[in-house]
Each structure stands twice: as structure tokens, then as C-alpha cells.
Design a protein around this motif. Structure first.
Motif, mmCIF file in Angstrom:
data_model
loop_
_atom_site.group_PDB
_atom_site.id
_atom_site.type_symbol
_atom_site.label_atom_id
_atom_site.label_comp_id
_atom_site.label_asym_id
_atom_site.label_seq_id
_atom_site.Cartn_x
_atom_site.Cartn_y
_atom_site.Cartn_z
ATOM 1 N N ALA A 153 8.261 14.280 4.309
ATOM 2 C CA ALA A 153 9.628 13.879 3.957
ATOM 3 C C ALA A 153 10.104 12.875 5.002
ATOM 4 O O ALA A 153 9.820 13.021 6.187
ATOM 5 N N PHE A 154 10.834 11.858 4.569
ATOM 6 C CA PHE A 154 11.295 10.791 5.458
ATOM 7 C C PHE A 154 12.822 10.762 5.476
ATOM 8 O O PHE A 154 13.460 10.657 4.421
ATOM 9 N N GLY A 155 13.393 10.825 6.675
ATOM 10 C CA GLY A 155 14.847 10.725 6.785
ATOM 11 C C GLY A 155 15.285 11.300 8.114
ATOM 12 O O GLY A 155 14.452 11.718 8.927
ATOM 13 N N LEU A 188 21.248 9.465 1.679
ATOM 14 C CA LEU A 188 21.466 8.356 2.611
ATOM 15 C C LEU A 188 20.363 8.267 3.653
ATOM 16 O O LEU A 188 19.993 9.269 4.266
ATOM 17 N N GLU A 189 19.859 7.060 3.825
ATOM 18 C CA GLU A 189 18.899 6.794 4.909
ATOM 19 C C GLU A 189 19.473 5.629 5.699
ATOM 20 O O GLU A 189 19.365 4.473 5.312
ATOM 21 N N LEU A 190 20.135 5.964 6.822
ATOM 22 C CA LEU A 190 20.916 4.963 7.557
ATOM 23 C C LEU A 190 20.256 4.645 8.891
ATOM 24 O O LEU A 190 19.048 4.804 9.041
ATOM 25 N N GLN A 219 0.842 -1.211 0.000
ATOM 26 C CA GLN A 219 0.000 0.000 0.000
ATOM 27 C C GLN A 219 0.873 1.254 0.000
ATOM 28 O O GLN A 219 0.551 2.244 -0.662
ATOM 29 N N GLU A 220 1.991 1.183 0.715
ATOM 30 C CA GLU A 220 2.903 2.330 0.755
ATOM 31 C C GLU A 220 3.465 2.616 -0.644
ATOM 32 O O GLU A 220 3.675 3.775 -1.022
ATOM 33 N N MET A 221 3.665 1.558 -1.437
ATOM 34 C CA MET A 221 4.108 1.740 -2.831
ATOM 35 C C MET A 221 3.018 2.437 -3.642
ATOM 36 O O MET A 221 3.285 3.349 -4.418
ATOM 37 N N PHE A 252 16.734 -5.135 3.297
ATOM 38 C CA PHE A 252 15.791 -6.262 3.340
ATOM 39 C C PHE A 252 14.491 -5.908 4.066
ATOM 40 O O PHE A 252 13.450 -6.499 3.809
ATOM 41 N N ASN A 253 14.554 -4.946 5.008
ATOM 42 C CA ASN A 253 13.413 -4.779 5.925
ATOM 43 C C ASN A 253 12.221 -4.103 5.268
ATOM 44 O O ASN A 253 11.089 -4.311 5.686
ATOM 45 N N PHE A 254 12.481 -3.257 4.275
ATOM 46 C CA PHE A 254 11.412 -2.740 3.413
ATOM 47 C C PHE A 254 11.823 -3.060 1.987
ATOM 48 O O PHE A 254 12.325 -2.213 1.271
ATOM 49 N N PRO A 255 11.622 -4.313 1.573
ATOM 50 C CA PRO A 255 12.234 -4.758 0.317
ATOM 51 C C PRO A 255 11.684 -4.074 -0.926
ATOM 52 O O PRO A 255 12.351 -4.057 -1.957
ATOM 53 N N GLN A 301 12.531 -4.636 13.215
ATOM 54 C CA GLN A 301 13.498 -4.472 12.122
ATOM 55 C C GLN A 301 13.123 -3.333 11.174
ATOM 56 O O GLN A 301 13.420 -3.399 9.982
ATOM 57 N N ARG A 302 12.437 -2.313 11.671
ATOM 58 C CA ARG A 302 12.256 -1.113 10.860
ATOM 59 C C ARG A 302 13.374 -0.141 11.205
ATOM 60 O O ARG A 302 13.862 -0.133 12.349
ATOM 61 N N CYS A 303 13.737 0.720 10.262
ATOM 62 C CA CYS A 303 14.675 1.804 10.587
ATOM 63 C C CYS A 303 14.071 2.660 11.681
ATOM 64 O O CYS A 303 14.785 3.270 12.474
ATOM 65 N N THR A 304 12.724 2.710 11.691
ATOM 66 C CA THR A 304 11.998 3.560 12.625
ATOM 67 C C THR A 304 11.595 2.826 13.907
ATOM 68 O O THR A 304 10.892 3.400 14.746
ATOM 69 N N SER A 305 11.988 1.565 14.053
ATOM 70 C CA SER A 305 11.589 0.798 15.242
ATOM 71 C C SER A 305 11.991 1.518 16.516
ATOM 72 O O SER A 305 13.076 2.109 16.598
ATOM 73 N N SER A 309 7.429 4.665 14.493
ATOM 74 C CA SER A 309 7.385 4.043 13.162
ATOM 75 C C SER A 309 6.045 4.316 12.491
ATOM 76 O O SER A 309 5.151 4.914 13.067
ATOM 77 N N GLY A 310 5.944 3.839 11.246
ATOM 78 C CA GLY A 310 4.663 3.905 10.554
ATOM 79 C C GLY A 310 4.339 5.262 9.968
ATOM 80 O O GLY A 310 3.187 5.689 9.956
ATOM 81 N N ALA A 311 5.364 5.948 9.439
ATOM 82 C CA ALA A 311 5.144 7.264 8.833
ATOM 83 C C ALA A 311 4.323 7.150 7.552
ATOM 84 O O ALA A 311 4.411 6.157 6.832
ATOM 85 N N GLU A 312 3.533 8.168 7.268
ATOM 86 C CA GLU A 312 2.813 8.255 5.995
ATOM 87 C C GLU A 312 3.784 8.736 4.923
ATOM 88 O O GLU A 312 4.754 9.421 5.235
HETATM 89 C C1 UN1 Z 1 12.478 1.863 6.882
HETATM 90 O O1 UN1 Z 1 12.430 1.182 7.889
HETATM 91 O O2 UN1 Z 1 13.519 1.945 6.196
HETATM 92 O O3 UN1 Z 1 7.779 4.813 8.884
HETATM 93 C C2 UN1 Z 1 11.308 2.590 6.328
HETATM 94 C C3 UN1 Z 1 7.828 3.590 8.699
HETATM 95 C C4 UN1 Z 1 7.647 3.108 7.281
HETATM 96 C C5 UN1 Z 1 8.922 3.186 6.514
HETATM 97 C C6 UN1 Z 1 10.116 2.604 7.221
HETATM 98 N N1 UN1 Z 1 6.640 3.906 6.644
HETATM 99 O O4 UN1 Z 1 8.002 2.794 9.605
#
Ligand code: UN1
Length: 509
Positions: free
Chosen positions: A465-467, A262-264, A115-117, A161-164, A295-299, A458-461
Motif C-alpha cells: 500500500a502506498f501513502g 489523498l496522497e499529498l 512499467q509501474e503501470m 505532473f511528476n508521475f503523469p 520531484q517525487r512525492c517520495t524524494s 523512493s522507488g516503492a514497488e
Molecule cells: C509519487 O511521487 O507520487 O515510490 C509516486 C516511488 C514511486 C511512486 C511515487 N513508485 O517513488
């Protein structure tokens, strides 16, 4: 609460059916790369790995395609992304099945990823009619001063891998409407999700008659990724992954004066104040800390709780963790699927051991479950660890479900803890006090790229902007004006005065 109703080798059949539904011809596959399922460790399908020559050719073809694609009007480019969204909608369940099999996401989260795609495609289609430049008043009579935005070239996307598929689609949907072409190197752990998403885009390309090579997929190893990073024909490298990876990619791209986005790593915290609604906070925390098995970047990795409510909140949290259903991510009531592999499991165990060594107390979790049934897969109980402070292991992002709990007395102390790590992706405050919330969002508050009130980390719309800042790398993807990263800006001065007045009042000749 471990569950043992796992689908076993039925996973392979489901993945093959889903790949075929997306348009992948299984007869053309086979090769040295083993695509595995983290549900049971089985090899699903084998794929050919791109050689150095393949990668060079792919970049060359994408560059050729760019020269044609950049001349297509942006709203017409939007039609390609619109068609891709239609196909993603049609094959949402198929793609989600593959994401679940490879990355271990529970069905609802895998569907959410697709859905995010679709959401970013919708956004990009609208954006294709809004690639606005400004017009400024010139200081000279009879002059027009303005800016225009032009396509950049080939965009290399390196995804984790976590958001393939979702994070790749943020980059691809915007790059395509901006007039760029894309060469994508997905994680080696999620190559089938990549193949399915790529095949759906290839179908969209054929349907709208866009140049075939606007989009290339590289199933490649680390050396292949390095080749992409170093190739001067790639104008922008957009990379998602660890800080360690970013430390290599950033300087290498800078060395050749390319652009990097970069999104690290993140080390995301929530502050829970004395005024917070603890039941609401509980739900926000559990989703952020345990969703996608941490395992989200945002966890959420750190919880900073006011001393007056820490007892009540941790009691609720430990009770909630005790009811989490762990097991097959395809079972309707599962909330925690497997983590990706043994390396992740080992890192989690090492982090827990270090936390205890550094004075922490494991309040619950950390144990591997379903080991006898699935020796090649890593199902773990999410852990909560009470920590006396924030030195040592708490400074590091461990990509696994561990939540460190710390306490504070004043909001200033809480903010100092929140900001006192090298990473700066996401943050949250749970409070019903307007003044606390505004402090958190103000310049002296959270130093992260994402700062939320009464929502987890986590769970941004896609619309924003994301980063993040600091070691997170500074890039911005997805919504708002992130599209500008995929274009180059030109400033134009047009003189229609018939004279040649110089700026700043300079007299010459
Ligand atoms: C990520 O973990 O690299 O905000 C992206 C979120 C998702 C995107 C995460 N919409 O958790």
C-alpha cells in the motif's frame, strides 16, 4: 556536470510520432491549451480545454457506464485491464518518450513509470478474482453473518505532473476491476502523457467490448478540477498533489459526504547510523534525493546522520553530486533532467536563500545550468545543504532537488527529528544494527506510511500500500488491500432458523 546535447525541436517530432503510435489522431487536436516540453519550453501540441458543460456531460456518461459496468463479473472486468497492460507493454517506449518530453524524466525512469503501470495492471487482474468478503460466526443459531463488497460509482482521479501516468494507473486499474468508472483530470503540465495513456485504454475498451464511457479524460484547468470535486455523482475523489491542494479538496468532498483518497506532500528523511554501510547508503541517498530531479512525492529531502559518520558521508555525497550528469533526459548517460518550470526553480532558489538565512551552509549545487541554450527550461544542479537544526524551511516540502543534512547523537534524537515535521509519507534508516532497525520500524519509530531499512525513501514497488500520515493525507493506493477504497462494504445477516431471535438477547414482542 552540465551537458548540452539536447534534442531541441526534435522533441516535438518524437512526441508526435509517439502519440500517433499510441493511436492519437493528431488531426483532431488543436485548441487553447498549450502542451509544453520542460526540456526546452517549446509548445508541443495544442489541445481543446473541456468546458463546464463538457465536464458535466463526461461525469454523466461515466455514471451511465457505471450502471452497466458494475454488473459485469469482476474477473471479466479484469480482462479489460489485462488488455490495457498488453497495449502498455507494446507502447512502453512511446509512452515513455512523451513522459520524458513533458515531465523531464530520464529515459530509464520514464520506462520505469510505464512499467509501474503494467505492474499494477497485473496486480489488478489477479485482484479481480479476490474481492473477498468475510463470513463471521453469528451469535444466533440458524443465522449467517457475512460481508460483501460492491462497486462504488464514478471515481474522479486528479493526478500530478511528476508521475503523469503511473499514479493514475494505480487508481484506474483497481477502480475498473472493482466495477467503478473513472473520470481523470491530469496535471495541466502533462496532458499529452495523459492523452496517450487514455487512448491506449480506449483501445483496450474497444478490443474487449467494454462500455465506451468506463473511462473519461478531462483536459481541464483548475476550475474544471473543482467542478469534478464538487459533483455529487462522483463517489470518490482520489487526488495526488500538494498539501495546499489537499486542504481544499478534502473539506469540499467531505461537505457533500463523498469519499476522498489523498496522497499529498512528503518531507522524507533517511537516518544514517554509525553502523551503516556508507557506500550502500550513498547510492540509496543519491537515487532518492536526485532521481526525477527531486520531484517525487517520495524524494529524500532530509538526511539525519550520526555525528561520527557525518563528515565521511557528506564528503562522499558532495563528490558523487559533482559527477552527476545534468542535461537532456534522453541522452543515455544523463541522470538529472530539467525541473518542471520557472515556479519550481523560483521555489528552489527561495528555499536555498531561506536555508542560508536560517544558518545553513550550501555544500554544493543550486545553480541553474544550460540557461543560454534553453532559456525556457530549468536545468539545475541538485543541492546539499548542511543545517544546524530542523526549524524553518526544513519543515516545508520544496518540490526540487535540495537535501538538508543534520546530525544526531542518540537514536531517540534521530527519531524525534525524523518525525518532527508535519508530513508523513516515506522514511528510511541505513543501519547494520538489528536493534536500531527494529526500533525504527516499531510503534515508537517512524510515523510514516512507508518505512524502509537499507533502501532510500523512493522507488516503492506496487505490491505494498502506498501513502502517508499527517499532512500527507492518510490515503492508501496501489497494492495490498487498497482496492477496498474503491468499493463499498455491506454487512449481511441471513436468518434461516424460521424463528426471530434478536441480537444481544433482546426480547421484544
Ligand atoms: C509519487 O511521487 O507520487 O515510490 C509516486 C516511488 C514511486 C511512486 C511515487 N513508485 O517513488
Amino acid at each position: 556536470m552540465p551537458q548540452s546535447t539536447l534534442p531541441g525541436s526534435a522533441v516535438t517530432t518524437a512526441v508526435e510520432t509517439a502519440l500517433e503510435a499510441c493511436g492519437v489522431d493528431l488531426a483532431t487536436l488543436g485548441g487553447s491549451h498549450e502542451a509544453r516540453s520542460c526540456l526546452n519550453g517549446e509548445v508541443l501540441v495544442t489541445l481543446p480545454l473541456a468546458t463546464e458543460a463538457d465536464i458535466s456531460a463526461a461525469i454523466g456518461e461515466a455514471h451511465e457506464a457505471y450502471l452497466a459496468w458494475r454488473d459485469v463479473p469482476a474477473p471479466v472486468r479484469g480482462n479489460l485491464v489485462k488488455r490495457w497492460a498488453e497495449l502498455l507493454q507494446l507502447h512502453k517506449a512511446d509512452l515513455a518518450t512523451i513522459v520524458t518530453a513533458e515531465a523531464g524524466k530520464v529515459t530509464s525512469e520514464a520506462l520505469g513509470e510505464v512499467q509501474e503501470m503494467i505492474d499494477i495492471c497485473d496486480f489488478a487482474v489477479g485482484q479481480s478474482r479476490q474481492l473477498y468478503g468475510k463470513t463471521m460466526p453469528s451469535e444466533r443459531p440458524g443465522h449467517r453473518l457475512m460481508e460483501t463488497w460492491h462497486p462504488l460509482g464514478v471515481v474522479g482521479v486528479i493526478s500530478a505532473f511528476n508521475f503523469p501516468v503511473a499514479v493514475y494507473s494505480w487508481n484506474t486499474a483497481l477502480a475498473l476491476i472493482c466495477g467503478d468508472t473513472v473520470v481523470w483530470k491530469p496535471s495541466e503540465m502533462t496532458t499529452l502523457s495523459a492523452l496517450a495513456a487514455h487512448t491506449l485504454l480506449a483501445r483496450a475498451v474497444a478490443d474487449v467490448g467494454a462500455p465506451t464511457n468506463v473511462h473519461k479524460l478531462l483536459i481541464a484547468d483548475r476550475a474544471g478540477g473543482e467542478q469534478l470535486v464538487d459533483d455529487p455523482r462522483v463517489a470518490l475523489i482520489s487526488a495526488t498533489g500538494s498539501v495546499r491542494m489537499g486542504r481544499e479538496v478534502g473539506p469540499r468532498v467531505a461537505q457533500r459526504f463523498g469519499r476522498a483518497l489523498l496522497e499529498l506532500g512528503g518531507n522524507n528523511a533517511a537516518i544514517v547510523t554509525a553502523s551503516a554501510d556508507l557506500d550502500l547508503a550513498l547510492r540509496g541517498i543519491v537515487f532518492a534525493a536526485v532521481g526525477t530531479a527531486g520531484q517525487r512525492c517520495t524524494s529524500m529531502r532530509r538526511l539525519i546522520v550520526h555525528e561520527s559518520v557525518v563528515g565521511a558521508l557528506t564528503e562522499k555525497l558532495v563528490a558523487a553530486y559533482g559527477t552527476l550528469r545534468i542535461g537532456s533526459p534522453v541522452a543515455a548517460d544523463t541522470l538529472v533532467g530539467p525541473i518542471i518550470n520557472k515556479a519550481s526553480f523560483d521555489a528552489m532558489q527561495a528555499a536555498l536563500a531561506a536555508a542560508v538565512e536560517q544558518g545553513g551552509t550550501v555544500l554544493c549545487g543550486g545553480t541553474r545550468v544550460l540557461e543560454d541554450e534553453f532559456p525556457g527550461a530549468y536545468y539545475v544542479e541538485p543541492a546539499i545543504v548542511s543545517m544546524p537544526g530542523q526549524t524553518g524551511i526544513v519543515q516545508h516540502e520544496t518540490f526540487a532537488p535540495i537535501l538538508y543534512v543534520m546530525t544526531y547523537t542518540t537514536l531517540d534524537q534521530a527519531l524525534a527529528l525524523q518525525n518532527g515535521v508535519p508530513q508523513g509519507l516515506s522514511s528510511a534508516i541505513f543501519t547494520n544494527d538489528l536493534i536500531e532497525a527494529e526500533h525504527f520500524l516499531s510503534v515508537g519509530g517512524s510515523d510514516c506510511g512507508i518505512a524502509n531499512v537499507n533502501i532510500g525513501t523512493s522507488g516503492a514497488e506496487i505490491g505494498g500500500a502506498f501513502g502517508g500520515e499527517k499532512e500527507t493525507g492518510g490515503g492508501r493506493e496501489s497494492g495490498s488491500d487498497s482496492w477496498k477504497a474503491y468499493m463499498r462494504q455491506a454487512t449481511n445477516t441471513v436468518n434461516y432458523s424460521g424463528l426471530l431471535p434478536l441480537a444481544q438477547g433482546v426480547k421484544f414482542l
